[in-house]
Design an enzyme around this catalytic site. Structure first.
Site, PDB file in Angstrom:
ATOM      1  N   GLY A  31       0.818  -1.213   0.000  1.00  0.00           N
ATOM      2  CA  GLY A  31       0.000   0.000   0.000  1.00  0.00           C
ATOM      3  C   GLY A  31       0.849   1.258   0.000  1.00  0.00           C
ATOM      4  O   GLY A  31       2.045   1.211  -0.288  1.00  0.00           O
ATOM      5  N   HIS A  34       2.414   4.544  -5.120  1.00  0.00           N
ATOM      6  CA  HIS A  34       2.987   5.659  -5.886  1.00  0.00           C
ATOM      7  C   HIS A  34       3.231   5.182  -7.322  1.00  0.00           C
ATOM      8  O   HIS A  34       2.921   4.023  -7.660  1.00  0.00           O
ATOM      9  CB  HIS A  34       4.267   6.171  -5.212  1.00  0.00           C
ATOM     10  CG  HIS A  34       5.259   5.092  -4.900  1.00  0.00           C
ATOM     11  ND1 HIS A  34       5.873   4.343  -5.872  1.00  0.00           N
ATOM     12  CD2 HIS A  34       5.729   4.607  -3.718  1.00  0.00           C
ATOM     13  CE1 HIS A  34       6.691   3.477  -5.314  1.00  0.00           C
ATOM     14  NE2 HIS A  34       6.619   3.604  -4.000  1.00  0.00           N
ATOM     15  N   GLU A  35       3.830   6.042  -8.115  1.00  0.00           N
ATOM     16  CA  GLU A  35       4.042   5.725  -9.539  1.00  0.00           C
ATOM     17  C   GLU A  35       4.906   4.477  -9.745  1.00  0.00           C
ATOM     18  O   GLU A  35       4.812   3.820 -10.779  1.00  0.00           O
ATOM     19  CB  GLU A  35       4.685   6.920 -10.257  1.00  0.00           C
ATOM     20  CG  GLU A  35       3.709   7.817 -10.966  1.00  0.00           C
ATOM     21  CD  GLU A  35       2.816   7.103 -11.983  1.00  0.00           C
ATOM     22  OE1 GLU A  35       3.340   6.458 -12.901  1.00  0.00           O
ATOM     23  OE2 GLU A  35       1.587   7.184 -11.841  1.00  0.00           O
ATOM     24  N   HIS A  37       4.714   1.664  -8.003  1.00  0.00           N
ATOM     25  CA  HIS A  37       3.762   0.556  -7.999  1.00  0.00           C
ATOM     26  C   HIS A  37       2.928   0.558  -9.290  1.00  0.00           C
ATOM     27  O   HIS A  37       2.701  -0.486  -9.893  1.00  0.00           O
ATOM     28  CB  HIS A  37       2.794   0.678  -6.811  1.00  0.00           C
ATOM     29  CG  HIS A  37       3.451   0.666  -5.470  1.00  0.00           C
ATOM     30  ND1 HIS A  37       3.532   1.779  -4.659  1.00  0.00           N
ATOM     31  CD2 HIS A  37       4.063  -0.325  -4.776  1.00  0.00           C
ATOM     32  CE1 HIS A  37       4.142   1.469  -3.527  1.00  0.00           C
ATOM     33  NE2 HIS A  37       4.488   0.210  -3.567  1.00  0.00           N
ATOM     34  N   GLN A  61       7.747  -9.117   8.031  1.00  0.00           N
ATOM     35  CA  GLN A  61       8.965  -8.596   7.414  1.00  0.00           C
ATOM     36  C   GLN A  61       9.487  -7.338   8.108  1.00  0.00           C
ATOM     37  O   GLN A  61      10.471  -6.765   7.672  1.00  0.00           O
ATOM     38  CB  GLN A  61       8.770  -8.374   5.914  1.00  0.00           C
ATOM     39  CG  GLN A  61       7.876  -7.209   5.528  1.00  0.00           C
ATOM     40  CD  GLN A  61       7.624  -7.189   4.037  1.00  0.00           C
ATOM     41  OE1 GLN A  61       6.915  -8.034   3.488  1.00  0.00           O
ATOM     42  NE2 GLN A  61       8.207  -6.216   3.347  1.00  0.00           N
ATOM     43  N   GLY A 147       9.650  -4.626  -8.540  1.00  0.00           N
ATOM     44  CA  GLY A 147      10.547  -3.539  -8.929  1.00  0.00           C
ATOM     45  C   GLY A 147      12.007  -3.885  -8.640  1.00  0.00           C
ATOM     46  O   GLY A 147      12.304  -4.519  -7.629  1.00  0.00           O
ATOM     47  N   LYS A 149      14.009  -1.796  -7.727  1.00  0.00           N
ATOM     48  CA  LYS A 149      14.388  -0.974  -6.570  1.00  0.00           C
ATOM     49  C   LYS A 149      14.785  -1.870  -5.397  1.00  0.00           C
ATOM     50  O   LYS A 149      15.737  -1.587  -4.678  1.00  0.00           O
ATOM     51  CB  LYS A 149      13.199  -0.092  -6.205  1.00  0.00           C
ATOM     52  CG  LYS A 149      13.180   0.382  -4.797  1.00  0.00           C
ATOM     53  CD  LYS A 149      13.304   1.852  -4.761  1.00  0.00           C
ATOM     54  CE  LYS A 149      13.412   2.381  -3.363  1.00  0.00           C
ATOM     55  NZ  LYS A 149      12.556   1.715  -2.412  1.00  0.00           N
ATOM     56  N   ASP A 150      14.032  -2.959  -5.198  1.00  0.00           N
ATOM     57  CA  ASP A 150      14.335  -3.919  -4.130  1.00  0.00           C
ATOM     58  C   ASP A 150      15.071  -5.102  -4.756  1.00  0.00           C
ATOM     59  O   ASP A 150      14.536  -6.211  -4.870  1.00  0.00           O
ATOM     60  CB  ASP A 150      13.037  -4.351  -3.458  1.00  0.00           C
ATOM     61  CG  ASP A 150      12.328  -3.165  -2.831  1.00  0.00           C
ATOM     62  OD1 ASP A 150      12.699  -2.764  -1.733  1.00  0.00           O
ATOM     63  OD2 ASP A 150      11.420  -2.607  -3.482  1.00  0.00           O
ATOM     64  N   VAL A 176      11.372   3.478 -10.857  1.00  0.00           N
ATOM     65  CA  VAL A 176      10.758   4.765 -11.198  1.00  0.00           C
ATOM     66  C   VAL A 176      11.299   5.814 -10.231  1.00  0.00           C
ATOM     67  O   VAL A 176      11.347   5.579  -9.015  1.00  0.00           O
ATOM     68  CB  VAL A 176       9.222   4.694 -11.116  1.00  0.00           C
ATOM     69  CG1 VAL A 176       8.599   6.046 -11.421  1.00  0.00           C
ATOM     70  CG2 VAL A 176       8.700   3.633 -12.075  1.00  0.00           C
TER      71      VAL A 176
HETATM   72  P1  AMP Z   1       6.218  -2.282  -1.455  1.00  0.00           P
HETATM   73  O1  AMP Z   1       4.821  -1.747  -1.424  1.00  0.00           O
HETATM   74  O2  AMP Z   1       7.260  -1.358  -0.924  1.00  0.00           O
HETATM   75  O3  AMP Z   1       6.313  -3.682  -0.897  1.00  0.00           O
HETATM   76  O4  AMP Z   1       6.575  -2.434  -2.990  1.00  0.00           O
HETATM   77  C1  AMP Z   1       5.787  -3.223  -3.846  1.00  0.00           C
HETATM   78  C2  AMP Z   1       6.502  -3.395  -5.150  1.00  0.00           C
HETATM   79  O5  AMP Z   1       6.730  -2.125  -5.751  1.00  0.00           O
HETATM   80  C3  AMP Z   1       7.880  -4.074  -5.006  1.00  0.00           C
HETATM   81  O6  AMP Z   1       8.050  -4.990  -6.060  1.00  0.00           O
HETATM   82  C4  AMP Z   1       8.829  -2.902  -5.138  1.00  0.00           C
HETATM   83  O7  AMP Z   1      10.093  -3.274  -5.646  1.00  0.00           O
HETATM   84  C5  AMP Z   1       8.082  -2.044  -6.156  1.00  0.00           C
HETATM   85  N1  AMP Z   1       8.567  -0.660  -6.104  1.00  0.00           N
HETATM   86  C6  AMP Z   1       8.670   0.135  -5.011  1.00  0.00           C
HETATM   87  N2  AMP Z   1       9.219   1.327  -5.354  1.00  0.00           N
HETATM   88  C7  AMP Z   1       9.472   1.267  -6.679  1.00  0.00           C
HETATM   89  C8  AMP Z   1      10.031   2.176  -7.627  1.00  0.00           C
HETATM   90  N3  AMP Z   1      10.459   3.381  -7.263  1.00  0.00           N
HETATM   91  N4  AMP Z   1      10.149   1.766  -8.903  1.00  0.00           N
HETATM   92  C9  AMP Z   1       9.737   0.530  -9.284  1.00  0.00           C
HETATM   93  N5  AMP Z   1       9.191  -0.368  -8.445  1.00  0.00           N
HETATM   94  C10 AMP Z   1       9.054  -0.003  -7.166  1.00  0.00           C
END
Ligand code: AMP
Length: 292
Positions: A31, A34-35, A37, A61, A147, A149-150, A176
């Site tokens: 949740g 942002h862009e 996601h 986690q 992403g 990013k992780d 992004v």
């Molecule tokens: P999270 O909600 O932080 O668990 O992220 C959900 C998914 O969004 C994960 O696969 C993240 O790697 C991806 N994500 C988070 N930030 C970015 C970003 N800036 N660019 C691309 N994917 C992202």
């Protein structure tokens, strides 16, 4: 967009979609969307006939001293964004549904989970792997979008998918960024205006490494030194790690050449811990291509 709260109804919905020969794409999130996601959703839309997203703030986690209780919760705005992005189903279970009182089974991806993020956040990847396996079992997607990013997270999930012969293919999508280079993150909401300005130091240091790679530098220590020099110029930033690692094993490398590597960063800006990375991809002709 249909919002599904129960595991049983989610399973029934998926079963029907599979019986109707749909190709199911899945985007798991915590949740505060942002862009970054939404880019994963757009990618799924181009490749799948049904797009399912989940919002689940996964308690396993988060470490005891981490920010679970403070993590931004913006469910109504998230629903609007997912609806606008033409998501078919949002799966939003509650914590008791996913982790009933008698819950006992966890997934550990050995080795890869102990370093870097795993060292700074003990138990983090065990929680991630466990919830993602559970979500895959419930949603049964053909493709799941994550992403870069992780980067360590997605590498661990690919290992899990391969080791456990999962039927879900993991798709890695680009990072992004804001206009000034800061990688989008739900945690950016914690930054005050001075910290927000300082947070660009992650991107600036990785850009410097990219410039050096493009100029022919192949010595990992030299790249790491360049990155650390820029990070240390920012007084609000405190480095957790800044390492050049093999993109497969996540072990440190001395030279960049035959195999793809990551420059990986975790940096505290004020009280907020941010991560980012530069991927340096080795091509078959031994040329290198770097992506921020
Ligand atoms: P999270 O909600 O932080 O668990 O992220 C959900 C998914 O969004 C994960 O696969 C993240 O790697 C991806 N994500 C988070 N930030 C970015 C970003 N800036 N660019 C691309 N994917 C992202």
């Amino acid at each position: 967009m249909e919002i599904i709260r129960t595991i049983s109804w989610m399973k029934e919905t998926v079963q029907q979609a599979r019986a109707d020969n749909h190709v199911i794409g899945f985007i798991p999130t915590m949740g505060a969307l942002h862009e970054g996601h939404i880019s994963l959703i757009r990618r799924a839309r181009t490749e799948c006939s049904r797009v399912y997203a989940s919002i689940f703030l996964n308690p396993t986690q988060f470490g005891p001293n981490e920010d679970l209780s403070k993590y931004p919760r913006t469910f109504a705005a998230d629903v609007e964004k997912l609806t606008a992005a033409a998501v078919d189903v949002l799966f939003a279970p509650d914590a008791k549904g996913i982790y009933p009182a008698e819950f006992r089974t966890y997934v550990t991806v050995e080795g890869l989970s102990d370093r870097l993020e795993g060292q700074s956040r003990p138990g983090h990847f065990r929680g991630v792997a466990t919830v993602v396996l559970k979500l895959f079992e419930i949603v049964q997607p053909h493709f799941a979008f994550f992403g870069r990013k992780d980067a360590q997270q997605v590498r661990i999930l690919q290992q899990m998918a391969s080791d456990l012969n999962l039927n879900t293919e993991i798709v890695v999508c680009p990072i992004v960024r804001e206009a000034d280079g800061l990688a989008l993150s739900s945690r950016n909401a914690y930054l005050n205006s001075e910290e927000r300005r300082a947070a660009t130091v992650l991107y600036r240091s990785l850009s410097e490494a990219q410039t050096e790679v493009d100029a022919g530098i192949r010595d990992a220590l030299q790249l790491q030194t360049a990155i650390r020099r820029i990070l240390s110029s920012e007084s609000l930033a405190r480095v957790d790690y800044a390492e050049i690692v093999d993109a497969g094993t996540f072990e440190p490398v001395l030279r960049i050449g035959a195999r793809s590597v990551y420059a990986l960063l975790a940096v505290h800006v004020g009280k907020t811990r941010l991560i980012d990375n530069l991927l340096i991809e080795a091509a078959a002709d031994s040329s290198l291509r770097s992506c921020l």
